[in-house]
Design a protein around this motif. Structure first.
Motif, PDB file in Angstrom:
ATOM      1  N   LYS A 318      18.297  65.715  19.864  1.00  0.00           N
ATOM      2  CA  LYS A 318      19.465  65.852  18.997  1.00  0.00           C
ATOM      3  C   LYS A 318      20.158  64.494  18.840  1.00  0.00           C
ATOM      4  O   LYS A 318      20.265  63.754  19.803  1.00  0.00           O
ATOM      5  CB  LYS A 318      20.469  66.795  19.664  1.00  0.00           C
ATOM      6  N   PRO A 319      20.661  64.222  17.644  1.00  0.00           N
ATOM      7  CA  PRO A 319      21.459  62.995  17.514  1.00  0.00           C
ATOM      8  C   PRO A 319      22.739  63.098  18.345  1.00  0.00           C
ATOM      9  O   PRO A 319      23.298  64.188  18.509  1.00  0.00           O
ATOM     10  CB  PRO A 319      21.795  62.927  16.025  1.00  0.00           C
ATOM     11  N   LEU A 320      23.177  61.969  18.861  1.00  0.00           N
ATOM     12  CA  LEU A 320      24.464  61.922  19.552  1.00  0.00           C
ATOM     13  C   LEU A 320      25.583  61.915  18.516  1.00  0.00           C
ATOM     14  O   LEU A 320      25.336  61.692  17.325  1.00  0.00           O
ATOM     15  CB  LEU A 320      24.545  60.650  20.408  1.00  0.00           C
ATOM     16  N   ILE A 321      26.771  62.121  18.993  1.00  0.00           N
ATOM     17  CA  ILE A 321      27.940  62.005  18.121  1.00  0.00           C
ATOM     18  C   ILE A 321      28.272  60.521  18.019  1.00  0.00           C
ATOM     19  O   ILE A 321      28.497  59.851  19.024  1.00  0.00           O
ATOM     20  CB  ILE A 321      29.129  62.785  18.719  1.00  0.00           C
ATOM     21  N   ALA A 322      28.270  60.003  16.820  1.00  0.00           N
ATOM     22  CA  ALA A 322      28.514  58.569  16.648  1.00  0.00           C
ATOM     23  C   ALA A 322      30.001  58.268  16.742  1.00  0.00           C
ATOM     24  O   ALA A 322      30.843  59.095  16.389  1.00  0.00           O
ATOM     25  CB  ALA A 322      27.974  58.120  15.297  1.00  0.00           C
ATOM     26  N   SER A 323      30.318  57.079  17.230  1.00  0.00           N
ATOM     27  CA  SER A 323      31.713  56.660  17.271  1.00  0.00           C
ATOM     28  C   SER A 323      32.196  56.387  15.842  1.00  0.00           C
ATOM     29  O   SER A 323      31.399  56.139  14.938  1.00  0.00           O
ATOM     30  CB  SER A 323      31.855  55.402  18.121  1.00  0.00           C
ATOM     31  N   ASP A 324      33.497  56.449  15.671  1.00  0.00           N
ATOM     32  CA  ASP A 324      34.025  56.277  14.308  1.00  0.00           C
ATOM     33  C   ASP A 324      34.433  54.826  14.050  1.00  0.00           C
ATOM     34  O   ASP A 324      35.547  54.424  14.312  1.00  0.00           O
ATOM     35  CB  ASP A 324      35.194  57.243  14.060  1.00  0.00           C
ATOM     36  N   PHE A 325      33.485  54.060  13.534  1.00  0.00           N
ATOM     37  CA  PHE A 325      33.743  52.667  13.210  1.00  0.00           C
ATOM     38  C   PHE A 325      34.172  52.535  11.754  1.00  0.00           C
ATOM     39  O   PHE A 325      33.750  53.331  10.918  1.00  0.00           O
ATOM     40  CB  PHE A 325      32.470  51.832  13.383  1.00  0.00           C
ATOM     41  N   ALA A 326      34.916  51.488  11.488  1.00  0.00           N
ATOM     42  CA  ALA A 326      35.199  51.146  10.094  1.00  0.00           C
ATOM     43  C   ALA A 326      33.909  50.635   9.457  1.00  0.00           C
ATOM     44  O   ALA A 326      33.168  49.864  10.069  1.00  0.00           O
ATOM     45  CB  ALA A 326      36.283  50.071  10.049  1.00  0.00           C
ATOM     46  N   GLN A 327      33.596  51.090   8.278  1.00  0.00           N
ATOM     47  CA  GLN A 327      32.369  50.657   7.586  1.00  0.00           C
ATOM     48  C   GLN A 327      32.634  49.353   6.834  1.00  0.00           C
ATOM     49  O   GLN A 327      33.536  49.288   6.014  1.00  0.00           O
ATOM     50  CB  GLN A 327      31.940  51.739   6.580  1.00  0.00           C
ATOM     51  N   PRO A 328      31.834  48.320   7.081  1.00  0.00           N
ATOM     52  CA  PRO A 328      32.049  47.083   6.340  1.00  0.00           C
ATOM     53  C   PRO A 328      31.813  47.266   4.835  1.00  0.00           C
ATOM     54  O   PRO A 328      30.930  48.001   4.420  1.00  0.00           O
ATOM     55  CB  PRO A 328      31.018  46.116   6.940  1.00  0.00           C
ATOM     56  N   ASP A 329      32.630  46.626   4.063  1.00  0.00           N
ATOM     57  CA  ASP A 329      32.540  46.661   2.603  1.00  0.00           C
ATOM     58  C   ASP A 329      31.648  45.482   2.198  1.00  0.00           C
ATOM     59  O   ASP A 329      32.111  44.359   2.001  1.00  0.00           O
ATOM     60  CB  ASP A 329      33.964  46.529   2.047  1.00  0.00           C
ATOM     61  N   LEU A 330      30.354  45.748   2.109  1.00  0.00           N
ATOM     62  CA  LEU A 330      29.385  44.654   1.921  1.00  0.00           C
ATOM     63  C   LEU A 330      29.574  43.950   0.584  1.00  0.00           C
ATOM     64  O   LEU A 330      29.356  42.739   0.473  1.00  0.00           O
ATOM     65  CB  LEU A 330      27.958  45.193   2.049  1.00  0.00           C
ATOM     66  N   ALA A 331      30.001  44.686  -0.433  1.00  0.00           N
ATOM     67  CA  ALA A 331      30.143  44.072  -1.760  1.00  0.00           C
ATOM     68  C   ALA A 331      31.203  42.973  -1.749  1.00  0.00           C
ATOM     69  O   ALA A 331      31.100  41.994  -2.491  1.00  0.00           O
ATOM     70  CB  ALA A 331      30.497  45.141  -2.787  1.00  0.00           C
ATOM     71  N   ASN A 332      32.203  43.140  -0.892  1.00  0.00           N
ATOM     72  CA  ASN A 332      33.294  42.154  -0.898  1.00  0.00           C
ATOM     73  C   ASN A 332      33.357  41.352   0.402  1.00  0.00           C
ATOM     74  O   ASN A 332      34.373  40.732   0.698  1.00  0.00           O
ATOM     75  CB  ASN A 332      34.626  42.878  -1.121  1.00  0.00           C
ATOM     76  N   ALA A 333      32.275  41.367   1.153  1.00  0.00           N
ATOM     77  CA  ALA A 333      32.294  40.676   2.444  1.00  0.00           C
ATOM     78  C   ALA A 333      32.072  39.179   2.248  1.00  0.00           C
ATOM     79  O   ALA A 333      31.299  38.758   1.389  1.00  0.00           O
ATOM     80  CB  ALA A 333      31.208  41.250   3.346  1.00  0.00           C
ATOM     81  N   GLU A 334      32.750  38.402   3.061  1.00  0.00           N
ATOM     82  CA  GLU A 334      32.495  36.966   3.090  1.00  0.00           C
ATOM     83  C   GLU A 334      31.342  36.715   4.061  1.00  0.00           C
ATOM     84  O   GLU A 334      31.218  37.422   5.061  1.00  0.00           O
ATOM     85  CB  GLU A 334      33.752  36.239   3.562  1.00  0.00           C
ATOM     86  N   THR A 335      30.508  35.731   3.765  1.00  0.00           N
ATOM     87  CA  THR A 335      29.347  35.469   4.619  1.00  0.00           C
ATOM     88  C   THR A 335      29.493  34.127   5.333  1.00  0.00           C
ATOM     89  O   THR A 335      29.916  33.141   4.742  1.00  0.00           O
ATOM     90  CB  THR A 335      28.050  35.466   3.778  1.00  0.00           C
ATOM     91  N   PHE A 336      29.165  34.138   6.606  1.00  0.00           N
ATOM     92  CA  PHE A 336      29.061  32.895   7.371  1.00  0.00           C
ATOM     93  C   PHE A 336      27.654  32.788   7.911  1.00  0.00           C
ATOM     94  O   PHE A 336      27.020  33.802   8.211  1.00  0.00           O
ATOM     95  CB  PHE A 336      30.028  32.896   8.568  1.00  0.00           C
ATOM     96  N   ARG A 337      27.205  31.570   8.059  1.00  0.00           N
ATOM     97  CA  ARG A 337      25.882  31.379   8.670  1.00  0.00           C
ATOM     98  C   ARG A 337      26.050  30.668  10.005  1.00  0.00           C
ATOM     99  O   ARG A 337      26.808  29.707  10.128  1.00  0.00           O
ATOM    100  CB  ARG A 337      24.988  30.534   7.762  1.00  0.00           C
TER     101      ARG A 337
END
Ligand code: C2O
Ligand code: CU
Length: 478
Positions: A318-337
Motif C-alpha cells: 500500500k502507498p504510505l500517506i504522503a506529507s503535505d508539501f507545497a508544490q513548486p510552481d515550475l512555470a515561474n521558478a527561477e533556476t540556479f546551477r
C-alpha cells in the motif's frame, strides 16, 4: 479538509491515530495526503550524552572498540508520532565540540545543528536542548555536524522515526542501519581519511555492519508484510541494494512516501534511506538483503520467517500517506546551477590570519581543499567569516536547482531545511521527494522546491570527506 484526505485525531497516538475515509483508492499511483500538521500535545523527552563508550564491533563477536555514541545503546532510535514535539537535551562529554543535525527533518533554522551558521557549538562539558515538532512522517537520522569524518566514523549518530504514515499497518517493522567501521582486527581505529582518498571516492571501513552486527539474522513473521527501514549512514559507502527470496517494493525515499515501486536494485549513497514493504518468507525460509555494488554480492542481513505462516493473500504493498508539501510552481521558478567539481587550485587556499584559521577550524573544515561548488571552496580565500551564500532565495518562491557533476566521482548532494522534488531522478519516479540526491559521474539532475523555510541552510556533498575538503556551501531563505 477535502473528503479525499485522511483525518487525524489529534489526541490519539501512533499509527492507530489514522482513520481511513471512504473514497480512498485501494492501490495505484494516487497517494493519500496527510492533513496539515496538528500538534498532538505530547512531548517526547530524550537525553543524549555524547561520550566515549567501549563497544564490541561487530556487536556479537567483535573486538572492543573505543566508539563514541549518544547513548548506552550505540545507535539510539527515537520514535514519535506525527504531531509530537521532540525535546532532546544533548550533553557533550567529549573533548571536542559538537552540534546535532536532524538529517531530513524540516526543523526551524535555529534547531538545524550547524555550528556558527545556526547555533554556537556545544563545547565540552556543555549542553544544548533541541526542541521542535517534526512536520513530516518518515525515516530520518541525526548526526553531529562538526569534524564529522571522525565523529560519525566513531559512531555518533542515531535514528528518528516519525510514525503515522501507514494506511494499513505492516505485521512487523525492521530498522536496518548500514555503516562501516574503520577498525583493524584488534578494534583500533584506522585512518578516517587521507589526502588521496578525499580527492577520490573516500575512505572505506574494513568492517561492514547492519545495526553494528555482521550480517544479522532477523526474525520476521512468516508470510507477513514487513516494513524495512533501511538507512545508509556511512560517511563513504555507496550500496546497490537488492533483496533475494522475498518480493519487495520501495515505498519511501528519504522518508517520503512514493507510489510503491517493485525493488530490483536501488543505489543508496551516504545519508540516503529507503523504506521497503516486503512479503516475509515462509517458516524457516530466508530472504537476504544484498549490496550488489561489489564484484560478488555482499550479504547485509538475513530475514528468516518465524511462527505460523500468516495468510495475507497476494503481495500488494500500500502507498504510505504522503506529507503535505507545497508544490513548486515550475512555470515561474527561477533556476540556479550548481557545479560540483574538483578544486582548481587547492594550494591557493591561504588563510589570511589567525582568526581566519580559527574560524576554519571551528567550521570543521580541513585546510586541505580538494573540492568546490561553483569554483568556491569553503572558506573562500581571504574571507574572515562565512563565504557568501551560494544563492539567496525569496521565501515562498519556487526554485529549480540544476546540479551538475563536473567530476568522475559520485556525490550524494544534501540540502538542509527543506526537501525537494527530484525532477529527473536516476531511479524512482520523476517528482519524488528527497533530501539527498545522488549525482553520478558527469551527471546532471534538476531538483525543485518552494523556499518555505526561512534561515541559513547548508548544502553539501554527504560523502563526508568531500564535504570537509570544500564541497559545501550555504544558502539563505529570507
Ligand atoms: Cu546529514 Cu549537513 O547533513
Ligand atoms: Cu562528493
Amino acid at each position: 479538509m477535502t473528503p479525499m484526505r485522511l483525518g487525524r485525531r489529534p489526541f490519539m497516538l501512533g499509527a492507530s491515530a489514522l482513520v481511513t475515509v471512504a473514497g480512498l483508492p485501494a492501490m495505484g499511483q494516487t497517494m493519500p495526503v496527510a492533513t496539515p500538521l496538528i500538534e498532538s500535545g505530547r512531548v517526547i523527552e530524550r537525553r543524549l550524552v555524547a561520550a566515549e563508550r567501549p563497544m564490541h564491533i561487530p556487536a556479537d563477536h567483535g573486538p572492543l572498540v573505543r566508539g563514541w555514541s549518544f547513548d548506552d545503546e550505540p545507535l539510539p532510535v527515537i520514535r514519535l508520532a506525527r504531531g509530537d514535539r521532540l525535546r532532546v537535551r544533548v550533553d557533550n562529554r567529549l573533548e571536542q565540540f559538537i552540534t546535532v543535525h536532524w538529517h531530513g527533518i524540516r526543523v526551524p533554522n535555529a534547531m538545524d545543528g550547524v555550528p556558527f551558521l545556526t547555533q554556537a557549538p556545544i563545547l565540552p562539558g556543555e549542553s544544548f536542548t533541541y526542541d521542535f515538532v517534526p512536520p513530516d512522517t518518515g525515516t530520518f537520522f541525526f548526526h553531529t555536524h562538526c569534524n564529522t569524518i571522525e565523529q560519525l566514523g566513531r559512531g555518533l549518530a542515531g535514528v528518528v522515526i516519525v510514525e503515522g504514515d501507514e494506511v494499513r499497518p505492516h505485521d512487523a517493522e525492521l530498522v536496518c542501519v548500514m555503516r562501516d567501521w574503520r577498525i583493524d582486527a584488534k578494534g583500533a581505529f584506522t585512518a578516517f581519511t587521507s589526502a588521496k582518498a578525499a580527492a577520490r571516492s573516500g575512505t572505506f571501513g574494513a568492517v561492514r555492519t547492519i545495526n553494528d552486527q555482521d550480517v544479522p539474522v532477523l526474525e520476521v513473521p512468516a508470510g507477513g508484510d514487513v516494513r524495512l527501514r533501511l538507512l545508509n549512514i556511512d560517511p563513504t559507502r555507496f550500496a546497490e541494494i537488492g533483496l533475494e527470496g522475498a518480493p519487495a517494493a520501495v515505498i519511501a525515499v528519504d522518508g517520503n512516501g512514493v507510489a510503491p515501486l517493485p525493488l530490483t536494485s536501488w543505489s543508496l549513497g551516504p545519508a540516503m534511506r529507503i523504506d521497503l514493504s516486503l512479503r516475509a518468507p515462509g517458516p524457516g525460509e530466508e530472504a537476504v538483503l544484498y549490496d550488489y555494488f561489489a564484484a560478488e554480492p555482499v550479504p547485509l542481513a538475513r530475514l528468516v520467517g518465524a511462527g505460523l505462516p500468516l495468510a495475507r493473500g497476494a503481495f500488494q504493498p500500500k502507498p504510505l500517506i504522503a506529507s503535505d508539501f507545497a508544490q513548486p510552481d515550475l512555470a515561474n521558478a527561477e533556476t540556479f546551477r550548481l557545479t560540483f567539481q574538483a578544486a582548481a587550485a587547492a594550494s591557493e587556499l591561504v588563510l589570511a590570519d589567525g582568526q581566519a584559521l580559527r574560524l576554519a577550524d571551528a567550521m570543521c573544515l580541513s585546510t586541505d581543499t580538494r573540492w568546490a561548488i561553483n569554483r568556491q571552496s569553503w572558506p573562500e580565500e581571504g574571507h574572515l567569516q562565512l563565504p557568501p551564500p551560494l544563492f539567496d532565495l525569496a521565501r515562498g518562491r519556487s526554485y529549480v536547482i540544476e546540479l551538475v557533476n563536473a567530476s568522475q566521482y559520485r556525490h550524494p548532494i544534501h540540502l538542509h531545511g527543506l526537501t525537494f522534488q527530484v525532477l529527473d531522478p536516476r531511479q524512482g519516479a520523476p517528482g519524488q521527494r528527497a533530501d539527498t540526491v545522488l549525482l553520478g559521474p558527469r551527471d546532471r539532475v534538476r531538483i525543485a522546491f518552494v523556499a518555505d523555510a526561512p534561515g541559513d541552510w547548508m548544502l553539501h556533498c554527504h560523502l563526508i570527506e568531500h564535504q570537509e575538503t570544500g564541497m559545501m556551501g550555504w544558502f539563505r531563505v529570507a
